[in-house]
Enzyme design. Structure first.
Site, short mmCIF file in Angstrom:
data_model
loop_
_atom_site.label_atom_id
_atom_site.label_comp_id
_atom_site.label_asym_id
_atom_site.label_seq_id
_atom_site.Cartn_x
_atom_site.Cartn_y
_atom_site.Cartn_z
CB ALA A 1 94.10 -23.39 25.43
CD GLU A 2 99.06 -26.52 26.99
OE1 GLU A 2 98.28 -26.03 27.83
OE2 GLU A 2 100.09 -25.93 26.60
CG PHE B 1 104.33 -27.95 28.25
CD1 PHE B 1 104.66 -27.74 29.58
CD2 PHE B 1 105.21 -27.53 27.28
CE1 PHE B 1 105.84 -27.12 29.94
CE2 PHE B 1 106.41 -26.91 27.63
CZ PHE B 1 106.73 -26.70 28.96
CG HIS C 1 111.23 -28.02 27.65
ND1 HIS C 1 111.30 -27.13 28.69
CD2 HIS C 1 110.45 -27.44 26.71
CE1 HIS C 1 110.61 -26.04 28.37
NE2 HIS C 1 110.07 -26.21 27.19
#
Lengths: 352, 327
Positions: B59-60, B86, B129
């Protein structure tokens, strides 16, 4: 909080029938279909790992151990339903009708891999976690508005339930009573973080209580439990009864991806008591006289040949072309990108 | 002096800061037992325990938000975003809260959080990424953004970020992690945030860049030196707020400026660098300001051939430098 959601099963680990109300529905034909799909995606999965080890495709997230969860759920879908996968759900999308060659191409870094066959409603796999969950609510809402009985099924893992998008999506689906099936594969680990450290909730199923959405917790390695539970949730959604959350408890046998080493964080004894989903179905089929060695050998050969052909087609696909980089940024190529494209073409000529 | 990799410098700085100040703690996904997906926090869980190295839920927004709360309380959190790509769920916390707390509380509250994230491509990381996301944050007064280019700078700047009394985003180039090695003093030192650094003195052309591209420019400069082209290389180090004085000085020094970033060209931080030079150095320039950047496409492709099209590399920098020198 006590666990209000015991795991439900239809067959046991040893293949014996536990829930006799399903007895007549567990036909030889259904067993073969499910076995065929599970064997097929496992063959794909193992081949993909081997290709990655040989440097023939990129980093790959294996799903071994989750075949019953993916096949059982995807097999329950109707032709015109919508599927919202993550990067680990290509077993499910292959079962639903995604093309295997394109699937290999996806893992070989080709955007063509995100394109489903004509008419198949499969969203491109979500890599950011949980972002696809609200999408499934949006598509389901639109189908409801349109007056169809099509539904949307969304896949996500245990880690995704910690993200805001999961809670926001569930709440929306509850408010608007969208025909959405939230299909969770609780495979025990979000990379290195075990489920018990991901959430203080004993189950994922219980999270639906807060949104007043029906939910159920099933044995994700029992392909019949997955198939029939998903089918019931889908049927309810089709009939206008709104969303359901399904927690399929399963196990990620391998690593998070081929770039990960689970021995660093996951005790090796964990998961050893989990009966492989294919073996479990095999035991059931043998117990009830559905297993025919010749027929099984034929399925296995068919799957292996299909995978080999798909790999060959992936490797013989034409190389990506520089235009692919620029052509699909917008519906129409803006001037500055057209100029950048020309500059790259010049650069490439100089390189060659 | 020990030689270490870029990522070892990250680990070393974290470890030394945690030993120095017990308020320093780490939180993020897989940073504990696994030691991080790149192993940037390797060994820290064993040394400092789970009270100071927190494996968080996935949970960023909460990683940033919980970190912000702890920072306002008086702790020194170092939050890790597993990949810069992210960080997006955490943008609300970082921009709406961290960047504005001091200002909107009339200096009563502070938010000394450090948020680390690996960025950049060239590792076959594909769309999610490989991205450079610094420009998203580079117009948010109250935030500082540091992007180091060498192991030496990593150690000194990460320590400075942790000790800084304002929120700092610390972007580490993931390809640099194991590619770049260099001397890193054992003793404790900090480098100034907000100051650029001359990485090579030269007289013919000026290259201004940051992150991994500094190394590419240095490699190119060595080759061009053999042709008699003497390049001056300025490493921005902090990309927000920019060191205007150093930029102006470096541009005036040679009158020919090449700006390099791995980010998309339009809207990247080097556009702001170009604006500073235009405002202050117009009559010192002998050539139009040049930009070498990624194309304006959404993300780094995965397929190796296409990734090469996107990435900056020493050859591309060398060609752009030579073209400028010959202008």
């Amino acid at each position: 909080m006590n666990n209000q959601f015991p795991i439900t099963k239809i067959i046991d680990d040893d293949g014996t029938l536990l829930d006799t109300s399903y007895e007549e529905q567990l036909t030889e034909a259904l067993s073969y279909h499910l076995y065929h799909h599970m064997y097929r995606i496992r063959t794909f999965d193992r081949k993909a790992i081997s290709l990655q080890r040989q440097g023939r495709i990129g980093t790959y997230p294996p799903f071994e151990g989750q075949e019953a969860a993916q096949v059982g759920s995807a097999y329950a879908l109707g032709e015109d339903d919508w599927v919202f996968p993550t990067y680990r759900d290509h077993g499910a999308t292959l079962t639903f009708g995604a093309d295997m060659t394109r699937m290999f191409m996806y893992w070989n870094g080709r955007v063509e891999g995100c394109v489903p066959p004509e008419g198949k409603r499969i969203f491109p796999a979500a890599v950011p976690i949980a972002t696809q969950i609200p999408h499934a609510v949006g598509a389901a809402w639109a189908e409801k508005k349109k007056g169809t009985d099509n539904i949307a099924l969304v896949y996500f893992g245990d880690g995704a339930t910690s993200e805001g998008d999961f809670h926001e999506g569930l709440n929306f689906a509850g408010v608007f009573q969208t025909p959405t099936v939230f299909f969770n594969q609780n495979n025990g680990y979000a990379i290195s973080v075990p489920f018990e450290k991901q959430t203080n909730s004993a189950t994922i199923a219980q999270k639906a209580i807060a949104y007043d959405i029906p939910s159920v917790r099933i044995d994700g390695n029992d392909c019949f439990a997955v198939y029939f539970t998903t089918k019931e949730a889908i049927d309810a959604a089709r009939k206008g009864k709104g969303p359901t959350l399904i927690e399929a408890v399963t196990w990620r046998t391998g690593a998070h991806t081929t770039a990960d080493d689970p021995s660093k964080y996951r005790p090796e004894h964990l998961g050893t008591d989990t009966v492989d989903p294919l073996e479990r179905l095999e035991r059931f089929m043998k117990t009830y006289g559905h297993w025919n060695d010749e027929k099984i050998a034929e399925i296995e050969q068919t799957c292996q040949a299909e995978v080999e052909t798909a790999v060959e087609q992936m490797e013989n696909a034409s190389q990506p072309n520089v235009d692919d980089m620029f052509n699909h940024v917008f519906a129409e190529l803006p001037d500055h990108l057209a100029n950048q494209k020309l500059a790259y073409e010049a650069f490439l000529k100089e390189e060659s | 002096m020990p030689v270490m990799s870029y990522i070892q410098a990250v680990t070393t700085a974290l470890k030394e800061e945690m030993q120095r100040d017990e308020n320093v703690f780490i939180l993020g996904e897989d940073v504990g037992k696994k030691g991080g997906v790149f192993r940037a926090t390797d060994g820290l869980y064993d040394e400092f325990g789970d009270a100071r190295v927190l494996d968080t839920p996935l949970a960023e927004s909460a990683i940033a938000g919980v970190g912000i709360g702890a920072a306002m309380y008086g702790k020194r959190p170092v939050a890790e975003m597993q990949f810069a790509d992210f960080i997006m769920p955490a943008v609300n916390q970082i921009i709406s809260e961290a960047a504005r707390i001091r200002y909107r509380s009339n200096n009563d509250w502070t938010c000394p959080i450090t948020i680390r994230a690996p960025y950049g491509g060239g590792v076959h990381g594909a769309l999610y990424h490989s991205q450079s996301v610094e420009a998203v944050f580079a117009n948010q007064p109250g935030l500082k953004i540091v992007m180091p280019s060498t192991p030496y700078d990593v150690k000194g700047l990460l320590k400075a970020a942790i000790r800084d009394n304002d929120p700092v985003l610390f972007f580490e180039h993931k390809r640099a992690y194991r590619l770049l090695k260099g001397d890193v003093p054992e003793e404790d030192y900090v480098l100034p945030i907000g100051k650029a650094d001359v990485k090579r003195e030269g007289t013919d052309i000026t290259v201004i860049t940051y992150g991994l591209c500094v190394n590419f420019a240095l490699q190119a400069a060595e080759k061009l030196a053999e042709e008699g082209i003497d390049a001056h290389i300025l490493d921005l180090r902090t990309i927000y707020p920019l060191d205007q004085e150093a930029i102006i000085e470096a541009a005036k020094k040679t009158g020919k400026v090449l700006l390099v970033t791995e980010d998309n060209k339009e809207g990247s931080i080097i556009g702001e660098v170009a604006a500073i030079i235009s405002e202050h150095c117009l009559f010192d320039l002998d050539a139009p300001i040049q930009r070498l950047a990624g194309p304006d496409i959404p993300a780094m492709p995965y397929a190796p051939t296409m990734e090469k099209f996107f990435m900056i590399n020493p050859d591309k920098v060398e060609k752009a430098m030579r073209d400028l020198a010959e202008f």
